[in-house]
Design a protein around this motif. Structure first.
Motif, PDB file in Angstrom:
ATOM      1  N   ASP A 322       1.094  -1.393  -0.352  1.00  0.00           N
ATOM      2  CA  ASP A 322       0.196   0.322  -0.244  1.00  0.00           C
ATOM      3  C   ASP A 322       0.750   1.245   0.027  1.00  0.00           C
ATOM      4  OD1 ASP A 322      -2.094  -1.429   0.232  1.00  0.00           O
ATOM      5  OD2 ASP A 322      -2.529  -0.945   2.059  1.00  0.00           O
ATOM      6  N   PHE A 323       1.868   1.460   0.873  1.00  0.00           N
ATOM      7  CA  PHE A 323       2.993   2.214   0.976  1.00  0.00           C
ATOM      8  C   PHE A 323       3.271   3.078  -0.596  1.00  0.00           C
ATOM      9  CE2 PHE A 323       7.205   4.455   1.951  1.00  0.00           C
ATOM     10  CZ  PHE A 323       6.706   5.354   2.338  1.00  0.00           C
ATOM     11  N   PHE A 324       4.203   1.446  -0.939  1.00  0.00           N
ATOM     12  CA  PHE A 324       5.231   1.502  -2.107  1.00  0.00           C
ATOM     13  C   PHE A 324       3.720   2.295  -3.410  1.00  0.00           C
ATOM     14  CE2 PHE A 324       8.195   0.359   0.212  1.00  0.00           C
ATOM     15  CZ  PHE A 324       9.067   0.984  -0.659  1.00  0.00           C
ATOM     16  N   ASN A 325       2.549   1.902  -3.105  1.00  0.00           N
ATOM     17  CA  ASN A 325       1.619   2.258  -4.425  1.00  0.00           C
ATOM     18  C   ASN A 325       0.945   3.267  -4.203  1.00  0.00           C
ATOM     19  OD1 ASN A 325       2.115  -0.337  -6.531  1.00  0.00           O
ATOM     20  ND2 ASN A 325       1.175  -1.795  -4.849  1.00  0.00           N
ATOM     21  N   GLN A 326       1.342   4.083  -3.894  1.00  0.00           N
ATOM     22  CA  GLN A 326       0.597   5.728  -3.309  1.00  0.00           C
ATOM     23  C   GLN A 326       1.215   6.398  -4.505  1.00  0.00           C
ATOM     24  OE1 GLN A 326      -0.112   7.056   0.338  1.00  0.00           O
ATOM     25  NE2 GLN A 326       0.345   5.367   1.148  1.00  0.00           N
ATOM     26  N   PRO A 327       0.426   7.172  -5.178  1.00  0.00           N
ATOM     27  CA  PRO A 327       0.738   8.053  -6.398  1.00  0.00           C
ATOM     28  C   PRO A 327       2.346   9.485  -5.946  1.00  0.00           C
ATOM     29  CG  PRO A 327      -1.260   7.314  -6.682  1.00  0.00           C
ATOM     30  CD  PRO A 327      -1.053   7.142  -5.364  1.00  0.00           C
ATOM     31  N   GLU A 328       2.046   9.467  -4.908  1.00  0.00           N
ATOM     32  CA  GLU A 328       2.427  10.649  -3.817  1.00  0.00           C
ATOM     33  C   GLU A 328       3.885   9.965  -3.489  1.00  0.00           C
ATOM     34  OE1 GLU A 328       2.541  13.679  -0.508  1.00  0.00           O
ATOM     35  OE2 GLU A 328       0.619  12.742  -0.753  1.00  0.00           O
ATOM     36  N   ILE A 329       3.680   8.960  -3.292  1.00  0.00           N
ATOM     37  CA  ILE A 329       4.827   7.824  -2.707  1.00  0.00           C
ATOM     38  C   ILE A 329       5.986   7.975  -4.379  1.00  0.00           C
ATOM     39  CG2 ILE A 329       5.809   5.668  -1.213  1.00  0.00           C
ATOM     40  CD1 ILE A 329       4.735   7.869   0.235  1.00  0.00           C
ATOM     41  N   LYS A 330       5.531   7.371  -4.306  1.00  0.00           N
ATOM     42  CA  LYS A 330       6.473   6.958  -6.050  1.00  0.00           C
ATOM     43  C   LYS A 330       6.711   8.032  -6.070  1.00  0.00           C
ATOM     44  CE  LYS A 330       2.944   3.393  -8.563  1.00  0.00           C
ATOM     45  NZ  LYS A 330       2.288   2.754  -8.837  1.00  0.00           N
ATOM     46  N   GLU A 331       6.110   9.313  -6.664  1.00  0.00           N
ATOM     47  CA  GLU A 331       6.646  10.709  -6.843  1.00  0.00           C
ATOM     48  C   GLU A 331       7.661  10.487  -6.780  1.00  0.00           C
ATOM     49  OE1 GLU A 331       5.403  15.522  -8.605  1.00  0.00           O
ATOM     50  OE2 GLU A 331       4.017  13.611  -7.686  1.00  0.00           O
ATOM     51  N   GLU A 332       7.744  11.388  -4.803  1.00  0.00           N
ATOM     52  CA  GLU A 332       8.460  11.108  -3.485  1.00  0.00           C
ATOM     53  C   GLU A 332       9.696  10.769  -3.862  1.00  0.00           C
ATOM     54  OE1 GLU A 332       8.898  14.386  -2.298  1.00  0.00           O
ATOM     55  OE2 GLU A 332       7.245  15.199  -3.927  1.00  0.00           O
ATOM     56  N   LEU A 333       9.393   9.246  -3.910  1.00  0.00           N
ATOM     57  CA  LEU A 333      10.675   8.545  -3.379  1.00  0.00           C
ATOM     58  C   LEU A 333      11.620   8.735  -5.065  1.00  0.00           C
ATOM     59  CD1 LEU A 333      11.431   6.121  -2.625  1.00  0.00           C
ATOM     60  CD2 LEU A 333      10.425   4.359  -3.907  1.00  0.00           C
ATOM     61  N   GLN A 334      11.016   8.963  -6.365  1.00  0.00           N
ATOM     62  CA  GLN A 334      12.184   9.100  -7.153  1.00  0.00           C
ATOM     63  C   GLN A 334      13.187  10.707  -6.731  1.00  0.00           C
ATOM     64  OE1 GLN A 334      13.000   7.120  -9.503  1.00  0.00           O
ATOM     65  NE2 GLN A 334      11.211   5.386  -8.380  1.00  0.00           N
ATOM     66  N   LYS A 335      12.229  11.556  -6.074  1.00  0.00           N
ATOM     67  CA  LYS A 335      13.013  12.744  -6.434  1.00  0.00           C
ATOM     68  C   LYS A 335      13.588  12.708  -4.469  1.00  0.00           C
ATOM     69  CE  LYS A 335       9.323  15.501  -7.480  1.00  0.00           C
ATOM     70  NZ  LYS A 335       8.422  16.002  -6.924  1.00  0.00           N
ATOM     71  N   GLN A 336      13.842  11.333  -3.723  1.00  0.00           N
ATOM     72  CA  GLN A 336      14.695  11.531  -2.591  1.00  0.00           C
ATOM     73  C   GLN A 336      15.297  10.201  -3.369  1.00  0.00           C
ATOM     74  OE1 GLN A 336      14.493  12.509   0.342  1.00  0.00           O
ATOM     75  NE2 GLN A 336      12.587  13.105  -0.690  1.00  0.00           N
ATOM     76  N   LEU A 337      15.597   9.274  -4.170  1.00  0.00           N
ATOM     77  CA  LEU A 337      16.736   8.661  -4.451  1.00  0.00           C
ATOM     78  C   LEU A 337      17.622   9.260  -5.738  1.00  0.00           C
ATOM     79  CD1 LEU A 337      14.113   5.771  -5.867  1.00  0.00           C
ATOM     80  CD2 LEU A 337      15.890   5.455  -3.863  1.00  0.00           C
ATOM     81  N   GLN A 338      17.524  10.488  -5.875  1.00  0.00           N
ATOM     82  CA  GLN A 338      18.178  11.551  -6.861  1.00  0.00           C
ATOM     83  C   GLN A 338      19.413  12.818  -5.941  1.00  0.00           C
ATOM     84  OE1 GLN A 338      17.792  11.088 -10.019  1.00  0.00           O
ATOM     85  NE2 GLN A 338      19.696  12.965 -10.256  1.00  0.00           N
ATOM     86  N   LEU A 339      18.263  12.750  -5.012  1.00  0.00           N
ATOM     87  CA  LEU A 339      18.987  13.687  -3.690  1.00  0.00           C
ATOM     88  C   LEU A 339      19.999  12.673  -3.308  1.00  0.00           C
ATOM     89  CD1 LEU A 339      16.397  15.792  -2.030  1.00  0.00           C
ATOM     90  CD2 LEU A 339      17.743  15.844  -3.359  1.00  0.00           C
TER      91      LEU A 339
END
Length: 357
Positions: A322-339
């Motif tokens: 449920d956590f990883f399938n949230q659209p907001e989390i998916k988007e923010e996760l990519q940003k955090q990985l980039q950081l």
């Protein structure tokens, strides 16, 4: 050739032949049949009657990631629960090359010869690189796959071992409801998959080879501790002497481990799956263990503990999904990985930020 015959020939070739009409109709009928999928209630009743096609359909629903399929699968499992829990569940592990598939086929054929109905399920962690699965069991168990009293089902896991373990556990319930009284669960991978299988079986069998050296076989002490019996396979011909020596060594080692909660002293047995020797002895050993643990109450207690464990595992899996399938989390996760790549944050700070969302 007469005028009549010419005209007859022309008339015969005109239009569509009967065979073509029949083919068109049969294709249409096949398409209609494909669309007529059985209802959930029909699948439940067919599974309880021992219908293998219905069982396979239900397992496919269990393995699906589609939400609708998952809901239908849960309803089917609920409908099958009353007829479940009436089997003996056996886990079988060993490193690649130990002869697991040959052993399981010989073991399965022996069980069906004494009147058992056998389901073989493989916990098969797919390749994390190619996403492909091993799924070779059906091709390696040629005789067992043709046996009417046997059912073989390999299950690909994708990258989630927890996912395949959950699906395997639900598949056990469906197989039991379909009348299979002996469930064999094979670990295809090594490491974590052994722990997952151990948490869903009544008896855990470790297959070993003589003379390979424990460290060379890559079997950890923890896996030996989990084993209720060790079977030294390929104990034939020139290997027989080495197998007998290995049996003595393993028996000594097993006596050094603390007593199990089941109050059972693990045994070591010799067998040759290829020559079908010692297979019946292993079944007698398992039967003795089942009688022993049912008499002292461990069998039932262990199953209840396993059910509690799987409740917690299922909650963890669901929360993670449920956590990883949230659209907001998916988007923010990519940003955090980039950081993290740019060295502007740490994994722990990033994780805290995502969890706060």
């Amino acid at each position: 050739m007469t005028e009549h015959s010419k005209s007859s020939a022309l008339r015969n070739t005109d239009g569509v032949s009967e065979s073509e009409i029949t083919n068109v109709n049969s294709i249409s009928n096949i398409k209609k049949k494909r669309k007529l999928k059985p209802t959930t209630d029909a699948l439940i009743s067919q599974i309880l009657e021992g219908n293998i096609t219905a069982l396979s359909r239900a397992i496919t629903l269990v393995e699906s990631s589609n939400v609708k399929h998952l809901q239908q699968a849960n309803t089917i499992i609920q409908g099958c629960l009353k007829q479940a829990n009436k089997s003996v569940r056996i886990g079988i592990t060993g490193v690649p090359g130990v002869g697991k598939s040959t052993f399981i086929e010989a073991f399965g054929m022996h069980l069906t010869s004494v009147g058992k109905k056998v389901a073989v399920l493989a916990v098969d962690p797919s390749s994390s690189l190619s996403k492909g699965s091993i799924l070779g069991d059906k091709t390696r168990m040629e005789d067992l796959v043709k046996n009417e009293k046997a059912f073989i089902r390999p299950s690909p896991s994708g990258t989630s071992l927890g996912g395949v373990a959950r699906k395997t556990r639900e598949t056990i319930i469906l197989c039991e409801a379909a009348g299979f009284d002996t469930i064999i669960i094979e670990t295809v991978g090594v490491g974590q998959s052994e722990t997952a299988v151990h948490s869903m079986v009544d008896f855990f069998l470790l297959l070993k080879l003589a003379g390979a050296g424990d460290e060379l076989q890559g079997i950890k002490r923890g896996i030996i501790e989990m084993a209720d019996a060790i079977a030294i396979n390929k104990a034939d011909g020139e290997n027989l002497k080495a197998a007998k020596l290995a049996k003595v060594e393993f028996n000594r080692a097993l006596h050094l481990y603390p007593q199990k909660a089941s109050e059972w002293q693990p045994k070591v047995s010799l067998c040759s799956a290829l020559k079908q020797e010692g297979i019946s002895d292993i079944w007698e050993l398992i039967s003795t263990y089942i009688k022993h643990t049912k008499a002292n109450g461990y069998f039932e207690k262990n199953r209840k503990e396993q059910s509690k464990f799987w409740l917690l595992q299922t909650i963890e899996e669901r929360l993670k999904s449920d956590f990883f399938n949230q659209p907001e989390i998916k988007e923010e996760l990519q940003k955090q990985l980039q950081l993290i790549d740019e060295g502007k944050t740490t994994p722990f700070v990033a994780a805290e930020y995502l969890l706060q969302l």
